[in-house]
Design an enzyme around this catalytic site. Structure first.
Site, short mmCIF file in Angstrom:
data_model
loop_
_atom_site.label_atom_id
_atom_site.label_comp_id
_atom_site.label_asym_id
_atom_site.label_seq_id
_atom_site.Cartn_x
_atom_site.Cartn_y
_atom_site.Cartn_z
N GLU A 1 113.83 18.83 27.41
CA GLU A 1 113.39 17.47 26.76
C GLU A 1 112.29 17.80 25.73
O GLU A 1 111.39 16.93 25.94
CB GLU A 1 113.31 16.42 27.40
CG GLU A 1 114.44 16.19 28.40
CD GLU A 1 114.18 15.14 29.55
OE1 GLU A 1 113.06 14.70 29.89
OE2 GLU A 1 115.17 14.92 30.08
N ARG B 1 107.11 17.13 21.47
CA ARG B 1 105.97 17.73 20.82
C ARG B 1 106.21 19.04 20.03
O ARG B 1 105.85 19.18 18.97
CB ARG B 1 104.66 17.74 21.54
CG ARG B 1 103.38 17.93 20.84
CD ARG B 1 102.32 18.39 22.06
NE ARG B 1 102.55 17.36 23.23
CZ ARG B 1 101.55 16.19 23.30
NH1 ARG B 1 100.86 16.14 22.26
NH2 ARG B 1 101.86 15.47 24.35
N TYR C 1 93.71 9.78 24.05
CA TYR C 1 93.48 10.82 24.99
C TYR C 1 92.17 11.85 24.52
O TYR C 1 92.23 13.03 25.22
CB TYR C 1 95.07 11.66 24.88
CG TYR C 1 96.24 10.95 24.72
CD1 TYR C 1 96.58 10.47 26.08
CD2 TYR C 1 96.94 10.67 23.67
CE1 TYR C 1 97.84 9.92 26.04
CE2 TYR C 1 97.78 9.87 23.54
CZ TYR C 1 98.34 9.44 25.02
OH TYR C 1 99.68 8.94 24.88
N CYS D 1 88.26 -2.07 13.28
CA CYS D 1 87.00 -2.55 13.84
C CYS D 1 86.74 -2.41 15.25
O CYS D 1 86.99 -3.25 16.04
CB CYS D 1 87.03 -4.24 13.46
SG CYS D 1 86.68 -4.40 11.67
N GLU D 2 86.82 -1.01 15.55
CA GLU D 2 86.66 -0.71 16.97
C GLU D 2 85.52 0.78 16.92
O GLU D 2 86.01 1.52 16.12
CB GLU D 2 88.05 -0.01 17.44
CG GLU D 2 89.14 -1.16 17.86
CD GLU D 2 88.86 -2.01 19.21
OE1 GLU D 2 88.26 -1.35 19.75
OE2 GLU D 2 89.50 -2.76 19.29
N TYR E 1 103.96 12.00 18.32
CA TYR E 1 103.08 10.77 18.71
C TYR E 1 102.03 10.47 17.70
O TYR E 1 100.86 9.83 18.18
CB TYR E 1 102.44 11.34 20.14
CG TYR E 1 103.47 11.73 21.18
CD1 TYR E 1 104.37 10.98 21.73
CD2 TYR E 1 103.49 13.11 21.39
CE1 TYR E 1 105.24 11.23 22.67
CE2 TYR E 1 104.62 13.63 22.35
CZ TYR E 1 105.40 12.74 22.94
OH TYR E 1 106.22 13.17 23.85
#
Ligand code: LLP
Length: 455
Positions: A302, A305, A345, A372-373, A401
């Site tokens: 499976e 990526r 991550y 805004c972070e 992803y």
């Protein structure tokens, strides 16, 4: 969704041949090459794509995706083999269409992903359904569709699946997802799934018991066994450790007269984000194929990526640059809403100026988005040829992803996606508009407040 029958776009920059000056870029898939100082995808200039479609923009190399599917099929050709592409990595229907056309199936984790896979024409008998929290409705739809197997992750789920199948007088095909208790060497703890303390899979002894009880049910057909130990793994050994565990189970069940048809080794095959080698597929295949072939087992894998990651890049334009606290901030129009991996991550993606600047000084910069972070960044303390406002940047190995984890946070519009294929450029997802943002939202009538103009 629309099907495009004719490409409205001609090919990009004409080929200048493959003479000197071509060079692959570490951390980008082989379809991304620099020619004459400008980064291209299969001879289509990324500058031109950004001009035409705007930024942020995802660009995918169709040939790169196909080459990876074929590489898996070739590596595992010594055994009855099905590549069940992990839709969560990138579920765009155009990409699923191309992957399905090469004979691959799909690994799904929701009714939504089932819908995507079926819409893209992936035959239901090539679809496997994993996930710890499937709903009754998702089970019903997948059962009716005739998927190849449900990867069951708990006793409760098995009971529910049996009752859903019984109600419809159907038989649900099942593989138990085993938790082999392997500590997988992934770069981040969030992408480890094979250790006992993770929510995934069923411990070995319990799984064996599930097989023994389920074989009595007329509404369950025990088709296989499944394991998935984590994501972005570059070593072969953890796979073999997990494989030994499940093969011992296959043998034990076989001795009790329960013959399984397939073994699913999961996904997680690592890629080279920094230009390093990914998981050595041939070495894995050399170890896995004989063990399955000698037992007459079909092999499923499976990968997500490893199929789409290197074949994708994110284009983002520099808006501003500023200095603060001894740092240089390069502020781009893309950030954590387009590519969450760095923020979530600590994922490392190579960043390149699309058009090289020989004159630019190389210095450490933070490449940050407009969200805004403080956690909104694509790279921190990265040595780069310092870009100027207006410059175009390409973020490598962003095909997996990337878009699939994008969000509308800060009411941002999710980006467009294009696919470069045979010299043509296809828009495979339009950029969102503000109307998309408000879709489904409702303003209820206000209750008139006494004493105000509304009363
Ligand atoms: N099979 C199962 C059951 C999975 O849970 C996954 C990934 C895969 C296959 C595919 O794994 P791959 O071959 O793509 O590594 N968002 C994270 C990765 C999460 C993976 C979740 N499961 C990231 O960006 O690194």
């Amino acid at each position: 969704m629309e099907r495009e029958f004719e490409s409205p776009f001609s090919s990009g920059t004409p080929s200048t041949g493959s003479g000197s000056g071509d060079r692959g870029i570490d951390g980008f898939g082989p379809g991304f090459i620099r020619q004459g100082g400008v980064l291209e995808c299969r001879e289509v200039s990324l500058e031109e794509l950004a001009e035409r479609f705007g930024t942020p923009l995802y660009v995918y190399d169709s040939q790169g995706i196909a080459d990876r599917v074929r590489a898996f099929q070739k590596a595992f050709q010594g055994v009855d083999f099905l590549l069940a592409y992990s839709v969560k990595a990138n579920g765009n229907v155009a990409i699923l269409d191309r992957i399905g056309a090469l004979g691959a199936g799909a690994d799904i984790v929701s009714g939504g992903e089932l819908h995507r896979a079926l819409t893209a024409g992936i035959p239901s008998e090539r679809i496997v359904f994993a996930g710890v929290g499937k709903s009754e409705e998702e089970m019903e739809v997948a059962l009716e569709a005739g998927i190849y197997s449900f990867h069951v992750e708990s006793a409760g789920e098995l009971r529910l699946l049996e009752s859903v199948a019984a109600r419809r007088d159907l038989t649900a095909p099942v593989g138990i997802r085993v938790n082999p208790d392997v500590v997988s060497p992934t770069p981040h703890e969030y992408t480890r799934t094979g250790h006992a303390a993770s929510k995934f899979g069923v411990p070995v002894e319990q799984a064996l018991e599930l097989y023994r009880t389920a074989r009595e049910s007329p509404h369950l057909s025990l088709r296989g066994i499944d394991v998935h130990i984590g994501s972005q793994i570059v070593e072969v050994d953890p796979y073999l450790e997990a494989l030994d565990t499940v093969l011992a189970m296959v043998d034990e069940l076989g001795a009790e007269g329960l013959e399984l048809e397939y073994l699913d080794l999961g996904g997680g095959f690592g890629v080279g984000y920094e230009g390093e080698a990914g998981l050595p597929l041939e070495a894995l295949a050399r170890a896995v194929v004989p063990r399955l072939a000698s037992r007459g087992l079909r092999l499923l894998v499976e990968p997500g990526r490893a199929i789409v990651g290197p074949a994708g890049a994110l284009l983002t334009r520099v808006r501003f640059r500023k200095r603060s606290g001894g740092k240089t901030f390069v502020i781009t129009d893309g950030g954590m809403t387009e590519l969450l991996r760095p923020s979530h991550y600590g994922g490392w993606h190579r960043i390149e100026l699309v058009t090289q600047r020989e004159d630019a000084p190389v210095a450490p910069v933070d490449v940050v988005g407009p969200v805004c972070e403080t956690g909104d960044f694509l790279a921190r303390d990265r040595e780069l040829s310092v870009p100027e406002p207006g410059d175009l940047l390409a973020v490598g190995t962003a095909g997996a992803y990337g878009f699939s984890m994008s969000s509308n946070y800060n009411a941002r519009l999710r980006p467009a996606e294009v696919m470069v294929e045979d010299g043509q450029v296809h828009l495979i997802r339009k950029r969102e508009t503000v109307d998309d943002l408000l879709r489904g939202e409702v303003i209820p009538p206000r209750t008139p407040t006494p004493g105000t103009d509304e009363s």
